[in-house]
Design a protein around this motif. Sequence first.
Motif, PDB file in Angstrom:
ATOM      1  N   ASP A 177       0.600  -0.837  -0.285  1.00  0.00           N
ATOM      2  CA  ASP A 177      -0.233   0.034  -0.472  1.00  0.00           C
ATOM      3  C   ASP A 177       0.968   0.931  -0.050  1.00  0.00           C
ATOM      4  OD1 ASP A 177       0.842   0.089   2.746  1.00  0.00           O
ATOM      5  OD2 ASP A 177      -1.185  -0.841   3.818  1.00  0.00           O
ATOM      6  N   ALA A 178       0.480   2.840  -0.270  1.00  0.00           N
ATOM      7  CA  ALA A 178       1.190   3.853  -0.289  1.00  0.00           C
ATOM      8  C   ALA A 178      -0.143   5.178   0.135  1.00  0.00           C
ATOM      9  CB  ALA A 178       1.808   3.817  -1.940  1.00  0.00           C
ATOM     10  N   LYS A 179       0.516   6.124   0.524  1.00  0.00           N
ATOM     11  CA  LYS A 179      -0.095   7.363   1.085  1.00  0.00           C
ATOM     12  C   LYS A 179       0.738   8.222   1.291  1.00  0.00           C
ATOM     13  CE  LYS A 179      -0.080   5.883   5.989  1.00  0.00           C
ATOM     14  NZ  LYS A 179      -0.310   4.640   6.155  1.00  0.00           N
ATOM     15  N   TYR A 180       0.354   8.608   0.433  1.00  0.00           N
ATOM     16  CA  TYR A 180       1.241  10.672   0.552  1.00  0.00           C
ATOM     17  C   TYR A 180       0.575  11.520   2.156  1.00  0.00           C
ATOM     18  CZ  TYR A 180       2.876  15.052  -0.672  1.00  0.00           C
ATOM     19  OH  TYR A 180       4.093  16.146  -0.743  1.00  0.00           O
ATOM     20  N   ARG A 181       1.639  11.552   3.068  1.00  0.00           N
ATOM     21  CA  ARG A 181       1.415  12.560   4.302  1.00  0.00           C
ATOM     22  C   ARG A 181       1.057  13.514   3.297  1.00  0.00           C
ATOM     23  NH1 ARG A 181      -0.207  10.830   8.809  1.00  0.00           N
ATOM     24  NH2 ARG A 181       0.826   8.622   8.167  1.00  0.00           N
ATOM     25  N   VAL A 182       0.173  14.804   3.261  1.00  0.00           N
ATOM     26  CA  VAL A 182       0.477  16.141   3.278  1.00  0.00           C
ATOM     27  C   VAL A 182       0.994  16.792   3.843  1.00  0.00           C
ATOM     28  CG1 VAL A 182      -1.425  17.636   1.931  1.00  0.00           C
ATOM     29  CG2 VAL A 182      -1.643  15.638   1.381  1.00  0.00           C
ATOM     30  N   PRO A 183       0.760  16.842   5.112  1.00  0.00           N
ATOM     31  CA  PRO A 183       1.575  18.183   5.696  1.00  0.00           C
ATOM     32  C   PRO A 183       2.909  18.258   5.958  1.00  0.00           C
ATOM     33  CG  PRO A 183      -0.492  17.623   6.958  1.00  0.00           C
ATOM     34  CD  PRO A 183      -0.723  16.965   5.890  1.00  0.00           C
ATOM     35  N   GLY A 184       3.523  16.749   5.417  1.00  0.00           N
ATOM     36  CA  GLY A 184       4.326  16.003   6.298  1.00  0.00           C
ATOM     37  C   GLY A 184       5.496  16.185   4.910  1.00  0.00           C
ATOM     38  N   ARG A 185       4.381  16.071   3.567  1.00  0.00           N
ATOM     39  CA  ARG A 185       5.284  16.273   2.199  1.00  0.00           C
ATOM     40  C   ARG A 185       6.289  14.460   1.733  1.00  0.00           C
ATOM     41  NH1 ARG A 185       1.475  19.851   1.229  1.00  0.00           N
ATOM     42  NH2 ARG A 185       2.910  22.292   1.333  1.00  0.00           N
ATOM     43  N   SER A 186       4.996  13.702   2.416  1.00  0.00           N
ATOM     44  CA  SER A 186       6.735  12.966   2.305  1.00  0.00           C
ATOM     45  C   SER A 186       5.499  10.880   2.051  1.00  0.00           C
ATOM     46  CB  SER A 186       5.984  12.091   4.327  1.00  0.00           C
ATOM     47  OG  SER A 186       7.059  11.035   3.975  1.00  0.00           O
ATOM     48  N   LEU A 187       6.028  10.740   1.642  1.00  0.00           N
ATOM     49  CA  LEU A 187       5.704   8.837   0.352  1.00  0.00           C
ATOM     50  C   LEU A 187       5.653   8.837   1.801  1.00  0.00           C
ATOM     51  CD1 LEU A 187       4.668   7.694  -2.114  1.00  0.00           C
ATOM     52  CD2 LEU A 187       6.277   7.361  -2.678  1.00  0.00           C
ATOM     53  N   GLU A 188       4.643   7.281   1.662  1.00  0.00           N
ATOM     54  CA  GLU A 188       5.180   5.876   2.644  1.00  0.00           C
ATOM     55  C   GLU A 188       4.271   4.565   2.225  1.00  0.00           C
ATOM     56  OE1 GLU A 188       4.412   8.968   7.173  1.00  0.00           O
ATOM     57  OE2 GLU A 188       3.037   7.673   6.674  1.00  0.00           O
ATOM     58  N   PHE A 189       5.378   4.046   1.514  1.00  0.00           N
ATOM     59  CA  PHE A 189       4.969   2.471   1.179  1.00  0.00           C
ATOM     60  C   PHE A 189       5.235   2.009   1.750  1.00  0.00           C
ATOM     61  CE2 PHE A 189       8.361   2.061  -0.916  1.00  0.00           C
ATOM     62  CZ  PHE A 189       9.332   3.039  -1.596  1.00  0.00           C
ATOM     63  N   THR A 190       4.505   0.114   1.821  1.00  0.00           N
ATOM     64  CA  THR A 190       5.026  -1.072   2.440  1.00  0.00           C
ATOM     65  C   THR A 190       4.825  -1.349   1.590  1.00  0.00           C
ATOM     66  OG1 THR A 190       3.813  -0.431   3.983  1.00  0.00           O
ATOM     67  CG2 THR A 190       4.028  -2.758   3.469  1.00  0.00           C
ATOM     68  N   LEU A 191       6.465  -2.261   1.309  1.00  0.00           N
ATOM     69  CA  LEU A 191       6.433  -3.296  -0.191  1.00  0.00           C
ATOM     70  C   LEU A 191       6.926  -4.834   0.373  1.00  0.00           C
ATOM     71  CD1 LEU A 191       9.904  -1.592  -1.944  1.00  0.00           C
ATOM     72  CD2 LEU A 191       7.173  -1.715  -2.009  1.00  0.00           C
ATOM     73  N   LYS A 192       7.134  -5.492   0.171  1.00  0.00           N
ATOM     74  CA  LYS A 192       6.545  -6.843   0.477  1.00  0.00           C
ATOM     75  C   LYS A 192       8.289  -7.233  -0.636  1.00  0.00           C
ATOM     76  CE  LYS A 192       4.730 -11.235  -0.052  1.00  0.00           C
ATOM     77  NZ  LYS A 192       3.422 -12.035  -1.193  1.00  0.00           N
ATOM     78  N   VAL A 193       8.861  -7.703   0.427  1.00  0.00           N
ATOM     79  CA  VAL A 193      10.881  -7.652  -0.621  1.00  0.00           C
ATOM     80  C   VAL A 193      10.799  -9.548  -0.754  1.00  0.00           C
ATOM     81  CG1 VAL A 193      12.584  -7.048  -0.998  1.00  0.00           C
ATOM     82  CG2 VAL A 193      11.086  -5.331   0.645  1.00  0.00           C
ATOM     83  N   THR A 194      11.372  -9.976  -1.285  1.00  0.00           N
ATOM     84  CA  THR A 194      11.778 -11.002  -1.593  1.00  0.00           C
ATOM     85  C   THR A 194      13.158 -11.019  -1.830  1.00  0.00           C
ATOM     86  OG1 THR A 194       9.309 -11.863  -2.034  1.00  0.00           O
ATOM     87  CG2 THR A 194      11.401 -13.448  -2.510  1.00  0.00           C
ATOM     88  N   LYS A 228       8.517  -1.287   5.746  1.00  0.00           N
ATOM     89  CA  LYS A 228       7.493   0.065   5.604  1.00  0.00           C
ATOM     90  C   LYS A 228       8.861   1.195   5.410  1.00  0.00           C
ATOM     91  CE  LYS A 228       4.433   1.269   8.368  1.00  0.00           C
ATOM     92  NZ  LYS A 228       3.341   0.928   9.090  1.00  0.00           N
ATOM     93  N   VAL A 229       8.682   1.457   4.387  1.00  0.00           N
ATOM     94  CA  VAL A 229       9.647   2.893   3.471  1.00  0.00           C
ATOM     95  C   VAL A 229       9.027   3.917   3.870  1.00  0.00           C
ATOM     96  CG1 VAL A 229      11.300   3.747   1.561  1.00  0.00           C
ATOM     97  CG2 VAL A 229      10.369   0.936   1.761  1.00  0.00           C
ATOM     98  N   SER A 230       9.926   5.064   4.303  1.00  0.00           N
ATOM     99  CA  SER A 230       9.121   6.610   3.926  1.00  0.00           C
ATOM    100  C   SER A 230      10.114   7.904   3.299  1.00  0.00           C
ATOM    101  CB  SER A 230       8.597   7.136   5.327  1.00  0.00           C
ATOM    102  OG  SER A 230      10.163   7.686   6.574  1.00  0.00           O
ATOM    103  N   CYS A 231       9.627   8.560   2.306  1.00  0.00           N
ATOM    104  CA  CYS A 231      10.755   8.875   1.234  1.00  0.00           C
ATOM    105  C   CYS A 231      10.135  10.778   1.404  1.00  0.00           C
ATOM    106  CB  CYS A 231      10.217   9.254  -0.201  1.00  0.00           C
ATOM    107  SG  CYS A 231      10.755   6.940  -0.392  1.00  0.00           S
TER     108      CYS A 231
END
Lengths: 197, 411
Positions: free
Chosen positions: B286-303, B360-363
């Motif tokens: 899943d992925a969401k953009y935190r508007v006031p924080g200017r942050s993209l947060e997504f969860t990756l399933k990595v193999t 869980k990644v945040s950019c």
Amino acid sequence: MFKGINALLLVLVSTVSWGHGGVMNEGNECKLRVGPYVMNFSGYQPENNDSKQFCDDMPTIGKSIIVLDFIDRKLRDMTVNFRVIKATEAALGTAEDGVVNDAELAQTPFFEIPAKEYPTGTMTVSQNFTEKGHFVGYVIVEGENEKFISRFPFSVGYPPKGIPEALKIPIAFFFVVVIVMVWFLRRKPVAFNEKQD
Amino acid sequence: MLNIKKAIAILVAVASACIALYAAPAMAHGEKSQAAYLRMRTLLWYDVEVSTVKLKVNEELVMTGKFYWFYDWPQNIAKPDLAFLNIGIPGPVFVRKASYINGVSGTNSTSFDIGATYEFKVILKARRPARVHMHALMNVSEAGPLIGPGRWVEVTGNQSDFTNEVTTLTGETIDLETYGLANAIKWHVFWGVIAAAWLLYWIFQGPILIPRYKTVKLLGEDADDMVTPFQRTLGLVMLIGTMVVVVWSYYDAHKQYPVTIPLQSGQVSIPALPDAARGVNAEMVDAKYRVPGRSLEFTLKVTNNTNSPIRIGEYTAANIRWMNPEVSVAEPADSHDPVAVNGLKYEGGAVMPGETKLLKVSCTDAAWETYRLAKLIYDPDSRFGGLVFFFDEEGTRSVVAIGGPLLPVFI
Ligand SMILES: [Cu+2]
């Protein structure tokens, strides 16, 4: 009649770039100027208006978020101090709005975020405005050998005066259509062989 | 009475005002003005470097890098069936001496495979002094230019020193900067004078434009009589003369330059590089953009199918880089290079060989707003894309494309 339309159009058009002191609405972006540097200014009121973005004035009271995004990278190495002072009157809409007032700066602010560096280039200010009123915002940036202050008056809880933003373009468009129609209807049909010289 | 001139003037004013209303502050060459989904989901550039940022006229500059054609290509954008690698610079500050895609000459247009990675190299020679923001760019037929990261480059010296010498098939050395210029000017002047004389002649032969139209209407079937026998003869002479000059010039050029090759307009096909993911698989949960924080947060399933533990070092999209300095370090190349030096954080640690794990990644960076990527959340199709760089213990990199729908959140 044309003078009237002309004046009206000028009013409509001139609102495209307006500002209160350091905050300017340019095209579709809201900019805050601090000395030679520029930030993007965004206001949000998530509880009232989901994702709508405001430029300085907050239309209603309640939980408000102001976000400053630094356009110039240099600002990331400088400290930013944000303070809001209660004011008695609304923005004048003149150059006066941007003039720094030392007496104001000496006052105890309504709220303040002390000087701090923002390496990600974003400063977020959350504030709950419980009653409507007029305010003056100050942004003070300070680097190694430089210091710049920006002043911008704003209001909270006063719905915007004048023609609503969303109606400006439709109104302008309507007048264009009317002018074109008048022009074509008044034109006499061209008749050949009617007059020879 | 209605004044038509005034009405037209007002119309023009209104039209320009309307245009001004919609012309948002224009950026140098489209690096911020293209739609966010276009910049994130078409061509993703990385490792772009220039050999120098300051050079003199006649010196060479080499730009290298890689690009990946995003797997989830937007439906409304033409696919890269016909594309040409170019360099975007305001004005002819450089000449291109050569370009290569995966080692194959990029003189011709190419078709590219969606989901594939290529590397490129462009050799430029400085032509005139200027300070320019230079971009690699891919011209895709029907889709337009897809722009790579920009670099400020300064050329010093004197334009009059510039030479662009090549050796022809017949062993002659010529300077392309001036070669054939005199001949081109001569022919342009020759035809220009004839055309102007022809036009001038007719301007003084009776009524023109609307009066002539009226006369033609008046004369009806006899309208042809307006052209005199002399004018007809003159027309014939002009026609035959033009054809004679064209045919003669063609044969004369052929006699002077008997050995030529036609302009090459074929399309080459270039095989892609091997898969840059190297056995790492990442899926967006899943992925969401935190508007006031200017942050993209997504969860990756990595193999991790490699034989070394891997960690995330970077996320890049739309020529903006979010770095995780614990794994990979990068500094902005210049004042306009959007690198979020410390912009990427993630939870989950290293993924061991053979392991599948959620990360869980945040950019975070102001660039989401200042580079107008966050406008994506106002699109009817708010899908985003980008590349995630994984690094193993030895620093070997795996590049994995990720993408999916993006939801805005305000808290
Ligand atoms: Cu540029």
